[in-house]
Design an enzyme around this catalytic site. Sequence first.
Site, short mmCIF file in Angstrom:
data_model
loop_
_atom_site.label_atom_id
_atom_site.label_comp_id
_atom_site.label_asym_id
_atom_site.label_seq_id
_atom_site.Cartn_x
_atom_site.Cartn_y
_atom_site.Cartn_z
CB SER A 8 -0.91 0.02 1.23
OG SER A 8 -1.48 1.30 1.41
CG ASP A 35 -5.16 1.99 1.39
OD1 ASP A 35 -6.05 1.13 1.36
OD2 ASP A 35 -3.98 1.74 1.70
N GLY A 144 -2.82 4.26 8.24
CA GLY A 144 -1.78 3.26 8.27
C GLY A 144 -1.13 3.16 9.64
CG ASP A 175 -5.37 -3.30 3.92
OD1 ASP A 175 -4.32 -3.02 4.53
OD2 ASP A 175 -5.97 -2.49 3.20
#
Length: 223
Positions: A8, A35, A144, A175
Site C-alpha cells: 500500500s 487507499d 496506516g 489488510d
Amino acid sequence: MTVQIVPSVLTADFTRLGEECRALEEAGADRIQWDVMDGQFIPNITFGPDVIAACRRVCDVPFEVHLMCERPEELLPRYVEAGCEIVIVHPETLREPHYTYRTIRSLGAKLGIALSPATPLAFVEHVLDLTDLLLVMTVSPGFGGQAYIASMEPKITAARALIDESGYDIDLEVDGGIGPETIAGAAAAGADVFISGSALWKYPCYAEGVKDLRRRAEEAWRR
C-alpha cells in the site's frame, strides 16, 4: 495457492510517488494498492484519480484501488480510467450494492468487496458469483500503522471456507498491520493476498521486504 504481496503506497513518499511505484515493481510486488479516502466515510483524505493516472504511466505493475468513500459509485469510472484493474468497495457505503458490483465489472475491472472488522461475512454470501476478491480488514479502515487485530483470523478462516465451498476463483486478501510478525497468522488462517504498508517500509529495501513476507506467508499458509 499463490501468495501475493501487495504494498500500500499510503506509507510512500508522496513527493516521489512515481519513483516509489517503479521501485516496488522492481522489488517484485504483485500489484500496488491505492487507499482512497474521502474524509467522510473515513476521517482522512488521500489520492484522487489524477494522481493514480500519473503513476500508471511510469510502471506496469497492476493497480488496485480500495475506495473508503461515501457514495463511491460516482467515482468508479474515473478510477478505472486511471488504470486500476481491481476496484474494492465497502458494501455498507453502497445504496444499491448489486448494481454497483455489476457496474464495476461492466467497466472492465475486477470486483473486490471489503469487510471492516465489524462487518459480517453475510454481506458477501449471495454475491460470490460477482466477486473476484474478498478483503478481510484486520484493522479499522482509515489510517496506516495500526496494530493487527488477531481476533479477525477466525473470520479469515470462515471466509476461506466460504470461498472454497463456492467453487469460485476468488482471492482472499487481508489488510491492516501485516508485517513479519503477523503475516504467518493471516496465512495460516487462509489468506493468500497480503497488503503491507508501514511494515514493508521498515525493511532495508523493498525487495528484501517483499521476499521475506512472501516466504513467511508461503511457509505458514493454512498450516
